[in-house]
Design an enzyme around this catalytic site. Structure first.
Site, PDB file in Angstrom:
ATOM      1  N   ARG A 163      -1.330  -9.264  13.516  1.00 33.82           N
ATOM      2  CA  ARG A 163      -1.621  -7.992  12.839  1.00 33.82           C
ATOM      3  C   ARG A 163      -2.639  -8.189  11.719  1.00 33.82           C
ATOM      4  O   ARG A 163      -3.526  -7.368  11.517  1.00 33.82           O
ATOM      5  CB  ARG A 163      -0.329  -7.375  12.261  1.00 33.82           C
ATOM      6  N   ARG A 181      12.827  -7.166  10.783  1.00 31.17           N
ATOM      7  CA  ARG A 181      12.323  -6.426  11.945  1.00 31.17           C
ATOM      8  C   ARG A 181      11.844  -7.403  13.005  1.00 31.17           C
ATOM      9  O   ARG A 181      11.270  -8.438  12.673  1.00 31.17           O
ATOM     10  CB  ARG A 181      11.184  -5.495  11.521  1.00 31.17           C
ATOM     11  N   LYS A 196       0.811  -1.220   0.000  1.00 35.74           N
ATOM     12  CA  LYS A 196       0.000   0.000   0.000  1.00 35.74           C
ATOM     13  C   LYS A 196       0.848   1.275   0.000  1.00 35.74           C
ATOM     14  O   LYS A 196       0.585   2.188  -0.782  1.00 35.74           O
ATOM     15  CB  LYS A 196      -0.931  -0.031   1.223  1.00 35.74           C
ATOM     16  N   ARG A 241      -9.983   3.979   9.533  1.00 40.03           N
ATOM     17  CA  ARG A 241      -9.748   2.596   9.938  1.00 40.03           C
ATOM     18  C   ARG A 241     -11.027   1.895  10.373  1.00 40.03           C
ATOM     19  O   ARG A 241     -11.046   0.680  10.516  1.00 40.03           O
ATOM     20  CB  ARG A 241      -8.754   2.541  11.103  1.00 40.03           C
ATOM     21  N   ARG A 266      10.202 -10.262   4.343  1.00 40.15           N
ATOM     22  CA  ARG A 266      10.623  -8.862   4.283  1.00 40.15           C
ATOM     23  C   ARG A 266      11.887  -8.615   5.103  1.00 40.15           C
ATOM     24  O   ARG A 266      12.028  -9.120   6.219  1.00 40.15           O
ATOM     25  CB  ARG A 266       9.477  -7.982   4.800  1.00 40.15           C
TER      26      ARG A 266
END
Ligand SMILES: [Zn+2]
Length: 224
Positions: free
Chosen positions: A175, A164, A17, A93, A132
């Site tokens: 998430r 991360r 996004k 949201r 990632r």
């Protein structure tokens, strides 16, 4: 110059996004309004709503919708967004926020053209996010399939490219589940108002951008 556009972009993590918002902003020559960024900016600038938002954040409380909307309105009423439009990223949201945003934009005489939902299956999102890797210095994103040229040293800045700590499978699943719970009613809200188009977020970034631009331009043609 192409006409500007007023858009909300939705999409779960891993759909790309942020990248697509930046590309759309360049294509339509409109500001990319990321709510994370405008929050930080309005707190720093000490704007009316920025000061109120900071009080909640410092107390560790959720910032009420009315204040969030205030921050968003302050940004969208600046000259660039008024004149050209905007790509809104990270807001709304919830369905309540979508309703409040809609009222505010209509009152300001700048209703949304369209909401785009970048679609990616939960399985693909998990695969992408688990692969990632991020530069710890400049935040450039890599993946296990698209590594820097030399080991895990950033091509841009020479920083260390790492996974991360919140990109573990467990954290990613949490998430993604949170996103579904929050966003399903939001997608329904926009769908009921016929202002949502779903875009497959598969293929190369260029292919996804082409799909988005086609959907946006088709909608605007229909409206004459
Ligand atoms: Zn770097």
């Amino acid at each position: 110059m192409v006409r500007g556009v007023r858009l909300v972009i939705l999409g779960r993590q891993g759909a790309g996004k942020g990248t697509q918002c930046m590309r759309l902003a360049r294509h339509y020559v409109v500001p990319h309004v990321s709510t994370g960024d405008i929050f930080r900016a309005s707190v720093k600038a000490g704007s009316e709503f920025g000061i109120q938002a900071e009080e909640y954040m410092q107390a560790g409380k959720l910032v009420p919708d009315a204040i969030v909307i205030g921050v968003v309105r302050e940004r969208l009423c600046q000259r660039d967004a008024k004149a050209r439009g905007f790509i809104l990223d990270g807001f709304p949201r919830t369905a309540d926020q979508a309703e409040a945003l809609d009222e505010m934009l209509v009152a300001e005489g700048m209703p949304l053209d369209l909401t785009l939902d970048l679609e990616i299956s939960e399985e693909d999102a998990l695969t992408r996010l688990a692969a990632r890797r991020v530069c710890s210095t400049c935040a450039t994103i890599y993946s296990t399939a698209r590594r820097p040229a030399i080991d895990w040293t950033c091509d841009n800045c020479g920083g260390e490219v790492v996974q991360r700590h919140d990109d573990t499978e467990e954290a990613i699943c949490k998430r993604l589940a949170d996103y579904n719970e929050l966003t399903t009613p939001l997608i329904e809200w926009y769908t009921e108002r016929h202002s949502l188009v779903q875009i497959g977020a598969y293929g190369t970034p260029d292919e996804v951008l082409t799909r988005m631009v086609r959907a946006i331009d088709a909608r605007r043609c229909n409206e004459g």
